[in-house]
Design a protein around this motif. Structure first.
Motif, PDB file in Angstrom:
ATOM      1  N   ALA A  60       9.183  13.390   4.403  1.00  0.00           N
ATOM      2  CA  ALA A  60       8.285  13.025   3.306  1.00  0.00           C
ATOM      3  C   ALA A  60       8.423  11.549   2.956  1.00  0.00           C
ATOM      4  N   MET A  61       9.646  11.044   2.987  1.00  0.00           N
ATOM      5  CA  MET A  61       9.874   9.644   2.638  1.00  0.00           C
ATOM      6  C   MET A  61       9.277   8.687   3.662  1.00  0.00           C
ATOM      7  N   GLN A  62       9.119   9.161   4.906  1.00  0.00           N
ATOM      8  CA  GLN A  62       8.514   8.303   5.936  1.00  0.00           C
ATOM      9  C   GLN A  62       7.069   7.951   5.590  1.00  0.00           C
ATOM     10  N   VAL A  63       6.436   8.787   4.801  1.00  0.00           N
ATOM     11  CA  VAL A  63       5.070   8.503   4.354  1.00  0.00           C
ATOM     12  C   VAL A  63       5.039   7.212   3.541  1.00  0.00           C
ATOM     13  N   ASN A  64       6.105   6.954   2.780  1.00  0.00           N
ATOM     14  CA  ASN A  64       6.154   5.756   1.948  1.00  0.00           C
ATOM     15  C   ASN A  64       6.069   4.471   2.758  1.00  0.00           C
ATOM     16  N   ILE A  65       6.583   4.493   3.991  1.00  0.00           N
ATOM     17  CA  ILE A  65       6.510   3.305   4.847  1.00  0.00           C
ATOM     18  C   ILE A  65       5.050   2.947   5.099  1.00  0.00           C
ATOM     19  N   VAL A  66       4.249   3.978   5.382  1.00  0.00           N
ATOM     20  CA  VAL A  66       2.814   3.769   5.603  1.00  0.00           C
ATOM     21  C   VAL A  66       2.148   3.322   4.307  1.00  0.00           C
ATOM     22  N   LEU A  67       2.525   3.931   3.183  1.00  0.00           N
ATOM     23  CA  LEU A  67       1.912   3.608   1.901  1.00  0.00           C
ATOM     24  C   LEU A  67       2.211   2.171   1.467  1.00  0.00           C
ATOM     25  N   ILE A  68       3.434   1.698   1.733  1.00  0.00           N
ATOM     26  CA  ILE A  68       3.779   0.308   1.394  1.00  0.00           C
ATOM     27  C   ILE A  68       2.892  -0.660   2.173  1.00  0.00           C
ATOM     28  N   ALA A  69       2.685  -0.365   3.453  1.00  0.00           N
ATOM     29  CA  ALA A  69       1.826  -1.213   4.283  1.00  0.00           C
ATOM     30  C   ALA A  69       0.378  -1.171   3.781  1.00  0.00           C
ATOM     31  N   MET A  70      -0.090   0.021   3.414  1.00  0.00           N
ATOM     32  CA  MET A  70      -1.454   0.175   2.908  1.00  0.00           C
ATOM     33  C   MET A  70      -1.630  -0.559   1.587  1.00  0.00           C
ATOM     34  N   LEU A  71      -0.655  -0.428   0.702  1.00  0.00           N
ATOM     35  CA  LEU A  71      -0.727  -1.107  -0.593  1.00  0.00           C
ATOM     36  C   LEU A  71      -0.797  -2.616  -0.394  1.00  0.00           C
ATOM     37  N   SER A  72       0.076  -3.145   0.449  1.00  0.00           N
ATOM     38  CA  SER A  72       0.109  -4.591   0.693  1.00  0.00           C
ATOM     39  C   SER A  72      -1.201  -5.079   1.294  1.00  0.00           C
ATOM     40  N   PHE A  73      -1.751  -4.329   2.242  1.00  0.00           N
ATOM     41  CA  PHE A  73      -2.991  -4.720   2.906  1.00  0.00           C
ATOM     42  C   PHE A  73      -4.160  -4.753   1.930  1.00  0.00           C
ATOM     43  N   ALA A 108       2.994  -7.366  -6.433  1.00  0.00           N
ATOM     44  CA  ALA A 108       2.791  -5.917  -6.406  1.00  0.00           C
ATOM     45  C   ALA A 108       4.000  -5.174  -5.850  1.00  0.00           C
ATOM     46  N   ASN A 109       4.691  -5.789  -4.906  1.00  0.00           N
ATOM     47  CA  ASN A 109       5.844  -5.129  -4.284  1.00  0.00           C
ATOM     48  C   ASN A 109       7.165  -5.392  -5.001  1.00  0.00           C
ATOM     49  N   THR A 110       7.173  -6.342  -5.960  1.00  0.00           N
ATOM     50  CA  THR A 110       8.418  -6.624  -6.677  1.00  0.00           C
ATOM     51  C   THR A 110       8.350  -6.250  -8.153  1.00  0.00           C
ATOM     52  N   LEU A 111       7.251  -5.650  -8.589  1.00  0.00           N
ATOM     53  CA  LEU A 111       7.254  -5.047  -9.920  1.00  0.00           C
ATOM     54  C   LEU A 111       8.295  -3.932  -9.921  1.00  0.00           C
ATOM     55  N   PRO A 112       9.161  -3.852 -10.918  1.00  0.00           N
ATOM     56  CA  PRO A 112      10.224  -2.836 -10.919  1.00  0.00           C
ATOM     57  C   PRO A 112       9.735  -1.416 -10.664  1.00  0.00           C
ATOM     58  N   LEU A 113       8.620  -1.026 -11.287  1.00  0.00           N
ATOM     59  CA  LEU A 113       8.112   0.336 -11.114  1.00  0.00           C
ATOM     60  C   LEU A 113       7.633   0.568  -9.688  1.00  0.00           C
ATOM     61  N   SER A 114       6.911  -0.401  -9.140  1.00  0.00           N
ATOM     62  CA  SER A 114       6.410  -0.280  -7.781  1.00  0.00           C
ATOM     63  C   SER A 114       7.555  -0.278  -6.768  1.00  0.00           C
ATOM     64  N   HIS A 115       8.501  -1.199  -6.950  1.00  0.00           N
ATOM     65  CA  HIS A 115       9.641  -1.313  -6.047  1.00  0.00           C
ATOM     66  C   HIS A 115      10.457  -0.025  -6.030  1.00  0.00           C
ATOM     67  N   THR A 116      10.623   0.590  -7.193  1.00  0.00           N
ATOM     68  CA  THR A 116      11.421   1.815  -7.293  1.00  0.00           C
ATOM     69  C   THR A 116      10.687   3.016  -6.707  1.00  0.00           C
ATOM     70  N   TYR A 117       9.415   3.182  -7.065  1.00  0.00           N
ATOM     71  CA  TYR A 117       8.666   4.363  -6.616  1.00  0.00           C
ATOM     72  C   TYR A 117       8.326   4.318  -5.137  1.00  0.00           C
ATOM     73  N   ALA A 118       8.332   3.119  -4.555  1.00  0.00           N
ATOM     74  CA  ALA A 118       8.111   3.018  -3.117  1.00  0.00           C
ATOM     75  C   ALA A 118       9.291   3.576  -2.340  1.00  0.00           C
ATOM     76  N   ARG A 119      10.403   3.751  -3.014  1.00  0.00           N
ATOM     77  CA  ARG A 119      11.628   4.252  -2.373  1.00  0.00           C
ATOM     78  C   ARG A 119      12.013   5.633  -2.898  1.00  0.00           C
ATOM     79  N   MET A 120      11.048   6.308  -3.501  1.00  0.00           N
ATOM     80  CA  MET A 120      11.233   7.669  -3.997  1.00  0.00           C
ATOM     81  C   MET A 120      10.039   8.514  -3.551  1.00  0.00           C
ATOM     82  N   ALA A 128       1.271   6.909  -4.169  1.00  0.00           N
ATOM     83  CA  ALA A 128       0.100   7.150  -3.321  1.00  0.00           C
ATOM     84  C   ALA A 128      -1.180   7.046  -4.139  1.00  0.00           C
ATOM     85  N   MET A 129      -1.153   7.553  -5.368  1.00  0.00           N
ATOM     86  CA  MET A 129      -2.335   7.484  -6.231  1.00  0.00           C
ATOM     87  C   MET A 129      -2.723   6.035  -6.516  1.00  0.00           C
TER      88      MET A 129
END
Length: 310
Positions: A11-24, A48-60, A66-67
């Motif tokens: 499930a966590m592997q999905v976050n790798i794709v989501l981080i790339a999608m968010l950045s793009f 966007a990637n260094t906001l505390p909430l975003s940085h934390t939830y990208a690793r949970m 995803a939303m």
């Protein structure tokens, strides 16, 4: 799950794709809104990637991340759709609406303001032929979204609706409330939590300073960005009036704030803005090796609490 097994690691592997999608899509949306300016687009990706909430939830394992990604994609294609007249974008909007609903039933709340603004402009034009096309395309979006979302909602509609209502305004919502129960007290503490745990004191002060500088210089950076601003304003309004003040629901709005801050920063400092953004980059680079770096008030991580099962 099919290829890697049904477990937490998969499930966590999905976050790798989501981080790339968010950045793009943060990059593409910022670039499109700011006259193809790549500097502001790169700054937006960093923020966007260094906001505390975003940085934390990208690793949970959190569906709010995803939303937030799907909301960015939806707004991007809404702007690209030329006021809902582009058929390709309309079909994509239907697909992402369905996927967004599969993350959270409150997904339409984040795109409501943007859609309302676009529809207002279309109606104001009084172009009957265009209005007919848009109505047809809105039905298309709804049908595609319904088909995709119904794969879950048809079997869980009643318990979902009951839970969503209760967790937003019913008795369970008070478990997630803040303050002494009064509206103004809860809003004050909610905004305070957003500042420290979602945006960070650093970005909060930077946002205020940039706003003041642009106001003094009489520069209007909001021109041509009404769709994004309306989405932010309406979403924030709904979040404030809800009894449930859980910070995770603010993540989609924070992504739009990151874009706005990047545009302001690039307008004022241009390439020197990257020097300012090196501070959060360094903090989050060393945070895996030092809990102290994350525990300081300037970059406080979100307080993760137990979440009730839906």
């Amino acid at each position: 799950y099919l290829f890697f097994g049904s477990n937490y690691i998969s499930a966590m592997q999905v976050n790798i794709v989501l981080i790339a999608m968010l950045s793009f899509f943060v990059y593409q949306l910022t670039k499109y809104l700011n006259h193809n300016d790549e500097l502001s687009a790169l700054m937006a990706v960093i923020i966007a990637n260094t906001l505390p909430l975003s940085h934390t939830y990208a690793r949970m394992l959190r569906v709010e991340y995803a939303m937030a990604v799907f909301m960015l994609i939806w707004i991007f294609y809404l702007i690209q759709s030329e006021e809902l007249t582009n058929k390709r974008c309309v079909r994509l909007l239907g697909i992402w609406l369905g996927l967004g609903l599969l993350t959270k039933s409150i997904f339409p709340m984040y795109i409501f303001g943007a859609v309302a603004f676009v529809l207002f402009r279309i109606v104001r034009s009084r172009d009957v032929s265009k209005i007919k096309i848009v109505v047809k395309h809105l039905i298309t979006i709804g049908v595609i979204g319904f088909i995709i979302a119904s794969t879950w909602y048809l079997f869980n509609l009643k318990p979902m609706f009951t839970y969503a209502t209760q967790i937003s305004f019913g008795k369970p919502s008070h478990w997630y409330g803040v303050g002494d129960g009064s509206f103004f007290s809860s809003c004050y503490l909610y905004v305070k939590n957003i500042l420290y745990e979602c945006i960070s004191l650093f970005y909060g002060i930077l946002f205020v300073l940039c706003s003041i500088v642009l106001f003094v210089k009489k520069k209007n950076i909001l021109k041509g960005k009404a769709v994004m601003v309306c989405s932010m304003a309406v979403s924030t309004f709904f979040l404030l009036i809800s009894t449930n003040k859980s910070i995770q629901f603010s993540l989609p709005v924070m992504m739009l704030c990151a874009i706005l801050l990047a545009i302001m920063l690039s307008e004022i400092l241009r390439k020197w803005g990257f020097l300012v953004l090196s501070i959060p980059l360094l903090v989050f680079l060393i945070s895996p090796f030092s809990n102290r770096a994350m525990s300081e008030n300037i970059f406080r991580p979100p307080h993760i609490t137990f979440q009730a099962s839906p």
